[in-house]
Structures are given as C-alpha cells and as structure tokens.
Design a protein around this motif. Structure first.
Motif, PDB file in Angstrom:
ATOM      1  N   GLY A  64       0.789  -1.225   0.000  1.00  0.00           N
ATOM      2  CA  GLY A  64       0.000   0.000   0.000  1.00  0.00           C
ATOM      3  C   GLY A  64       0.818   1.270   0.000  1.00  0.00           C
ATOM      4  O   GLY A  64       0.291   2.343  -0.309  1.00  0.00           O
ATOM      5  N   SER A 104       1.997  -7.056  -2.712  1.00  0.00           N
ATOM      6  CA  SER A 104       2.311  -8.259  -1.938  1.00  0.00           C
ATOM      7  C   SER A 104       3.764  -8.699  -2.016  1.00  0.00           C
ATOM      8  O   SER A 104       4.352  -9.123  -1.023  1.00  0.00           O
ATOM      9  CB  SER A 104       1.400  -9.409  -2.386  1.00  0.00           C
ATOM     10  N   GLU A 126      -5.958  -0.076   4.514  1.00  0.00           N
ATOM     11  CA  GLU A 126      -6.104  -1.528   4.469  1.00  0.00           C
ATOM     12  C   GLU A 126      -7.421  -1.945   3.816  1.00  0.00           C
ATOM     13  O   GLU A 126      -7.477  -2.932   3.077  1.00  0.00           O
ATOM     14  CB  GLU A 126      -6.019  -2.100   5.883  1.00  0.00           C
ATOM     15  N   LEU A 186      -7.167  -2.295  -0.085  1.00  0.00           N
ATOM     16  CA  LEU A 186      -6.134  -3.082  -0.758  1.00  0.00           C
ATOM     17  C   LEU A 186      -6.743  -4.151  -1.656  1.00  0.00           C
ATOM     18  O   LEU A 186      -6.218  -4.440  -2.742  1.00  0.00           O
ATOM     19  CB  LEU A 186      -5.199  -3.719   0.275  1.00  0.00           C
ATOM     20  N   TRP A 187      -7.842  -4.758  -1.236  1.00  0.00           N
ATOM     21  CA  TRP A 187      -8.458  -5.786  -2.073  1.00  0.00           C
ATOM     22  C   TRP A 187      -9.036  -5.186  -3.354  1.00  0.00           C
ATOM     23  O   TRP A 187      -9.012  -5.827  -4.416  1.00  0.00           O
ATOM     24  CB  TRP A 187      -9.537  -6.544  -1.294  1.00  0.00           C
ATOM     25  N   MET A 198     -12.554  -0.193   7.925  1.00  0.00           N
ATOM     26  CA  MET A 198     -12.517  -1.649   8.066  1.00  0.00           C
ATOM     27  C   MET A 198     -13.789  -2.209   8.668  1.00  0.00           C
ATOM     28  O   MET A 198     -14.045  -3.416   8.568  1.00  0.00           O
ATOM     29  CB  MET A 198     -11.326  -2.055   8.940  1.00  0.00           C
TER      30      MET A 198
END
Length: 333
Positions: free
Chosen positions: A251, A266, A282, A285-286, A311
C-alpha cells in the motif's frame, strides 16, 4: 488431490502472507486480494489462512482426483465444472474425475480457488505462500505448470471438511461498493482508492500535491505483484532529497526519480528509499488487487480515523458470512 491441466504464467499457491520475517529480508508475499481468499475459506470451513490458488492468467483448468469441495471467489470469471456454469463466489462439491475450468474474467483481475482443507504445500517461515522472485514457498517455489499435482487437506486442520452441497456469498464488490464511502466518481470508470498522507508528502510542491489528488492514474504494463507503476504527469520534488531506506508494507505509494508513483504490493521488497507520498488504507487493498492493468485509479485523501473506520464494513461483511454459513451447516439434513 488436483491435477493442473492448463495454466499460463504467474498462477501460484498463496495464503494470507508470511509475517515476522522482514528482519531476514523476507517479504510478506501472500494473496493480492485477502478478502476473496478469506471468504472462500469461510465457505469451506477452512482456517482463514488456508492456502489456495491465485489465478491471474486465464484460462485455468484442473481435474479433481478425489471427491472434495471447492469455492471460486475474486474476479468475476466464468467457472464451469464439467461444462456446467457455476455462480460466482460459490462452493460446490466435485467428484473425482470432474474438470473445473476458469475462463477470463468479465471484470476484476484475479480469481481465487480454495479447496476443502486447503492446498497442502510445505510451510516455510510460517506461510505456504509463493515468492516467485526468491523461488521459494508455495509449490516448489514457482508458478504452477501443466501436469502439477497438488495435495489437499494435509496439515491444514486435519481431514477435509466438505462444504454444503451448493452455497455462496454475495461478492465483495456488490456487498461493499465504493459508494459506501461516498467516494465514487460516476463520470467515468476511475476507481477511487483511499490513502493516508505519508512522511514525505509535504516535501512535494503544492502543485504536485494537488495533481496527485486530481489525476486519474493509469496502471501501466510495468505492474505486477510487487507493485503497480502508475502513468500520468510526473510528480517532481522541489529539490533532490537524500533518504535512508525504510520498511515497506503493501500500500505504500513511492515516487521514484521518474515522478510516476509506484504502489508497493504483496511481493514488494522489505525496504526502500524513494520518497513516499501516501499509503493505501487496508480496507481498499483488495479493491486495488482487482484493478486491471490499463485501468485508472484516483487517490482519495483520508484521515486516520476514517481509515480505521473503513474496516468496519469489511469486518461486518465477513462476520455475516461466517454466521450464515454456520447456521446453514447446522440445518437439519
């Protein structure tokens, strides 16, 4: 056990990542889209970090050598079992001899195949993930190839626990649309990605900082699991800055001398020294993992409190799937 019948480059065994080894110079690796892998494992009753197969080049085809159950999540590929079309984000039982084929996705970049019990490959430094550049982890430290036979269920919580006959989850991009954060741009297909300002943000001239936010950055072909290199008008520092290397996590948005930002992902190195202008939250990120090469993203300025709060919908989404799956498994047969 499964046999790979057809595959292209870069399809690998991955879990949620290899943590606690950065002091040894070993990066995290792991899936690009941890949400997709986690959901697939929940549907099958696996541990969240059970290893699966990350597919990012298609078509991908395999034959089941034993009766088992599997799930396909992530990018909206067309999955067929012996020619029968399967719904997305779905768990299905398979008989020995049946053939699963995953076709190029209609949208998204990466699909995930999870298997009851998980993929059984050696645990190295606490993870089954493949790191291609280092040639270790996963299946013999490399991408999968035609003829590879992978074992399942060994060493991942005991015998395979078959999933329900037919069951699925709402895809993440439907359950968690970007609009939930109020950050969509209906005028085009640019994907909004929330970021926090990083340590060297203020070193960039005001004009460069403004351009960082308003530019629709294109994900160039110089992108892979290590990082996305972005195309757009370069960002330049007012003067050269000498920096010590610092730790890198997925990230981090660095700006090399070329001025074109790189988002570390990654397979990023453990340390680097380019000025960092931002960091992806976070919760997004997907989404970034499912952005295709050639597509565009736009950075959205986010506060620390909002990044933490982002989140909550993700955690709620996973909790709901866990609850529904558990209730489904407890139903009278």
């Amino acid at each position: 056990m499964i046999e790979v019948l057809s595959t292209f480059a870069l399809n690998t065994v991955q879990d949620l990542g290899r943590f606690g080894s950065r002091h040894l110079g070993v990066g995290t690796s792991g899936v690009m889209d941890p949400l997709a892998l986690t959901v697939g494992n929940i549907l099958l009753g696996n541990p969240d970090d059970a290893a699966g197969i990350e597919i990012q080049t298609f078509p991908f085809e395999l034959r089941f050598q034993v009766d088992t159950a599997f799930a396909v999540t992530g990018a909206d590929c067309t999955a067929t079992l012996d020619g029968r079309l399967l719904p997305p984000w779905w768990t299905t039982p398979a008989k020995a001899g049946q053939v699963l084929k995953l076709h190029p996705p209609k949208k998204g970049a990466r699909s995930y195949l999870t298997l009851a019990g998980g993929v059984d490959v050696p645990v190295i430094l606490g993870s089954r993930s493949t790191h291609l550049r280092s040639e270790f982890g996963g299946f013999m430290g490399r991408a999968l190839a035609k003829g590879d036979v992978l074992r399942t269920a060994g060493g991942v919580g005991g015998p395979a626990r078959l999933g329900p006959d037919e069951f699925g989850a709402e895809p993440a991009d439907m359950a968690l649309p970007p609009g939930a954060s109020g950050e969509t741009d209906s005028s085009d297909d640019t994907l909004p990605i929330r970021v926090l300002r990083a340590g060297e943000y203020e070193l960039f001239p005001q004009e460069a900082r403004q351009r960082f936010w308003r530019t629709a950055w294109k994900i160039t072909h110089q992108s892979d699991r290590a990082g996305y290199r972005l195309g757009g008008e370069p960002l330049k520092l007012a003067s050269r800055v000498e920096m010590r290397s610092y730790g890198i996590v997925a990230g981090v948005v660095q700006v090399p001398p070329s001025g074109e930002p790189i988002i570390q992902l990654s397979d990023a190195n453990t340390a680097g020294g380019y000025p960092k202008i931002a960091g992806v939250v976070e919760a997004d990120l997907w989404r970034l993992a499912q952005a295709r090469i050639g597509s565009s993203i736009r950075f959205v300025d986010t506060t620390y409190d909002d990044a933490v709060a982002a989140m909550a919908p993700v955690d709620t989404y996973l909790a709901q799937i866990r609850r529904v799956v558990e209730l489904y498994r407890q139903r009278p047969r």
